[in-house]
Write an enzyme that holds these catalytic residues in place. Structure first.
Site, PDB file in Angstrom:
ATOM      1  N   ASP A   1      38.646  37.839  41.310  1.00 27.89           N
ATOM      2  CA  ASP A   1      39.610  38.401  40.220  1.00 27.89           C
ATOM      3  C   ASP A   1      40.306  39.518  40.749  1.00 27.89           C
ATOM      4  O   ASP A   1      40.489  40.505  39.999  1.00 27.89           O
ATOM      5  CB  ASP A   1      38.950  38.672  38.993  1.00 27.89           C
TER       6      ASP A   1
ATOM      7  N   HIS B   1      43.792  37.788  37.003  1.00 32.72           N
ATOM      8  CA  HIS B   1      44.058  37.251  35.702  1.00 32.72           C
ATOM      9  C   HIS B   1      45.326  38.059  35.130  1.00 32.72           C
ATOM     10  O   HIS B   1      45.855  37.483  34.102  1.00 32.72           O
ATOM     11  CB  HIS B   1      42.770  37.311  34.827  1.00 32.72           C
TER      12      HIS B   1
ATOM     13  N   SER C   1      42.800  46.173  32.588  1.00 35.69           N
ATOM     14  CA  SER C   1      42.475  45.223  33.559  1.00 35.69           C
ATOM     15  C   SER C   1      43.254  45.652  34.900  1.00 35.69           C
ATOM     16  O   SER C   1      44.460  45.629  34.816  1.00 35.69           O
ATOM     17  CB  SER C   1      42.572  43.913  33.044  1.00 35.69           C
TER      18      SER C   1
END
Length: 424
Positions: free
Chosen positions: A175, A145, A254
Site C-alpha cells: 500500500d 490506495h 493516509s
C-alpha cells in the site's frame, strides 16, 4: 414546726429549679431563633446578585507560562513543511444534448448529439510526505490506495501552493506509492528513522490532512501501542507487519508521516481499525507501515517503477474453505492438518510446476514459516528475492512431502486478483 420549714424550703427550691428551666428554654429558643435569622440573612446576602457593575473591566491576559518550544512542538516544526495533501482526480463522464425520453442524446430536431466531455473532479484526498529532493524534482511517499484509479494527481504543499504530480510507481501489496513534483517551492525534506529501534510507550506524532485538505497539517499525539502487528494489507490480502499507535488517524491521514520526537519519520500512516459492526471505526487503534519497509519499497519504485516479487505460478484456495468431507475424500488429509492452502491449478513452466507441485497439493509450510492461508503464503514468499531457493512442505494423498522451489519467475505485484481464488 421543723417539718413546715423543711416543706417550705423544698417548695422554694423546686420553684427555683422550675423557673431556671423555663428561663433556659426561653433563652435557648431566643438564641436559636436569632441564630436562624442570622443564617438566613447570610444566605440571602451571599446569593443575591450585587447591584451596580464594573464598567472598567479590569481582566487581563497574563504571560503564557507553558513551554512553547517543547519536544513535541520542535518535532512537529522540523517536519511540518514536508507534509502535503494529495488530491486524486478522476474523470467524470458528462454528456451534452437535449433531455429526451431515454435521457440525454436526442435533440429536438431529431438529430443525435453524442458529444461528451471528460471532466476531472476530486475523487478523494489523502496525505503524503516529501522525503527526497534531487535537482528540479522532489519525491513524495503516500499510500497506494490514495492514488489508485487517478487520472491526474495534485499535491498541496504546506504553504498552500498547489502543484501537479506524476505517479512514479505504486505497490498494492504494501500500500505504498511514490509521486514526483517540481521542487521549486520545496523547502523542507523529511528524513527516516530506524523503525526497528522503536519501543511501545514511545511518544509519536501523526501529521496529515484528516477529512481532507481543509484540515491540512493537523498534528495528533500518541504513543507506540505495539511495535509489530500482523495485518492484511493492500487489496490482495497479503499479511504485513505494521506499527500500532493510539495517535488519532482519520480518513485523509493516509499517507502522512508518523514521527518520533526527533522529527524522524518512523512510519507511513495507512489505516484505522474498523469493527465488524456496520464498519464503525475503533478509537485509539491506528496503523502505520514501518519506515524500514517503506524505504525498501520506495527505493525500488524509484529505480524500476514497480515491485517484482517471486511468483509460484499457481491458483489456490484456503484449506479452511474446503469442507471436512472433501478434506478427507478428495485431499485425503490427516485430521491433524487443518490449515494451509490448496493448489487448484499449476501454470505450465512455472516455479511450482518445475518443483513438481500438482493440483490438490496442500501447502502447509514455506521455509520456516507455517502457512495458514493465502495471505500467510504470500507474506512468506515475498521475503525471498527472485533467484533464491525456498523449501516448501506440502501434503499429497495424505503423505507429507518437501520440495525445493527455484524462484526464477517473478510477477508484478501491483496488479491484483480480487476473486475468491487467489493467484500467485
Amino acid at each position: 414546726m421543723n417539718r413546715i420549714k423543711q416543706a417550705f424550703k423544698d417548695r422554694l427550691w423546686l420553684g427555683v429549679i422550675i423557673v431556671g428551666l423555663f428561663a433556659g428554654l426561653i433563652g435557648g429558643g431566643i438564641a436559636l431563633g436569632i441564630n436562624n435569622l442570622v443564617q438566613h440573612h447570610e444566605e440571602v446576602t451571599s446569593t443575591r446578585v450585587p447591584a451596580g457593575s464594573n464598567k472598567s473591566g479590569g481582566t487581563k491576559v497574563n504571560k503564557n507560562k507553558a513551554d512553547l518550544n517543547g519536544e513535541a512542538s520542535q518535532a512537529y516544526k522540523s517536519v511540518q513543511g514536508a507534509v502535503v495533501s494529495v488530491i486524486n482526480k478522476q474523470k467524470v463522464q458528462q454528456s451534452s444534448g437535449t433531455l429526451g425520453i431515454f435521457g440525454y442524446g436526442n435533440s429536438s430536431n431529431g438529430n443525435s448529439d453524442s458529444s461528451s466531455d471528460n471532466k476531472l473532479e476530486t475523487a478523494s484526498e489523502g496525505s503524503g510526505v516529501i522525503y527526497k529532493k534531487s535537482g528540479n524534482s522532489a519525491y513524495v511517499v503516500t499510500n497506494n490506495h490514495v492514488v489508485k484509479g487517478s487520472n491526474a494527481l495534485q499535491v498541496i504543499l504546506s504553504n498552500g501552493k498547489k502543484v501537479n504530480a506524476d505517479l512514479v510507481g505504486a505497490d498494492s501489496a504494501t500500500d505504498l506509492a511514490v509521486l514526483k513534483i517540481n521542487a521549486t517551492n520545496v523547502k523542507t525534506v523529511a528524513s527516516f528513522g530506524n523503525s526497528n529501534s522503536i519501543v511501545p510507550g514511545q511518544d509519536v506524532l501523526a501529521i496529515g490532512s484528516p477529512m481532507g485538505s481543509e484540515y491540512a497539517n493537523t498534528v495528533t499525539k500518541g504513543i507506540i501501542s505495539a511495535k509489530d502487528r500482523t495485518l492484511k494489507a493492500g487489496t490482495d490480502g497479503t499479511l504485513t507487519s505494521v506499527i500500532q499507535t493510539d495517535a488519532a488517524i482519520n480518513s485523509g491521514n493516509s499517507g502522512g508521516p508518523l514521527i518520533n520526537m526527533a522529527g524522524q519519520v518512523i512510519g507511513i500512516n495507512s489505516m484505522k481499525l474498523a469493527s465488524d459492526t456496520q464498519g464503525s471505526s475503533v478509537e485509539g487503534i491506528g496503523f502505520a507501515i514501518p519506515s524500514n519497509e517503506v524505504v525498501t519499497i520506495i527505493n525500488q519504485l524509484i529505480k524500476n517503477g514497480k515491485i517484482t516479487r517471486p511468483s509460484l505460478g499457481i491458483s489456490m484456495v484456503d484449506l479452511s474453505n474446503v469442507t471436512s468431507d472433501q478434506q478427507q475424500s478428495v485431499l485425503k488429509l490427516p485430521t491433524s492438518v487443518s490449515k494451509g492452502v490448496v493448489i487448484m491449478d499449476v501454470n505450465s513452466g512455472s516455479v511450482a510446476d518445475t518443483a513438481g507441485l500438482k493440483k490438490y497439493d496442500v501447502i502447509t509450510k514455506l521455509g520456516d514459516t507455517q502457512v495458514t492461508d493465502a495471505g500467510s503464503l504470500k507474506a512468506a514468499l515475498y521475503k525471498y528475492k527472485v533467484g533464491q531457493n525456498a523449501k516448501v512442505t506440502y501434503y499429497r494423498d495424505g503423505q507429507q512431502h518437501t520440495a525445493t522451489l527455484h524462484l526464477t519467475k517473478s510477477a508484478d505485484t501491483t496488479s491484483t486478483d480480487d476473486s475468491q481464488q487467489d493467484n500467485n
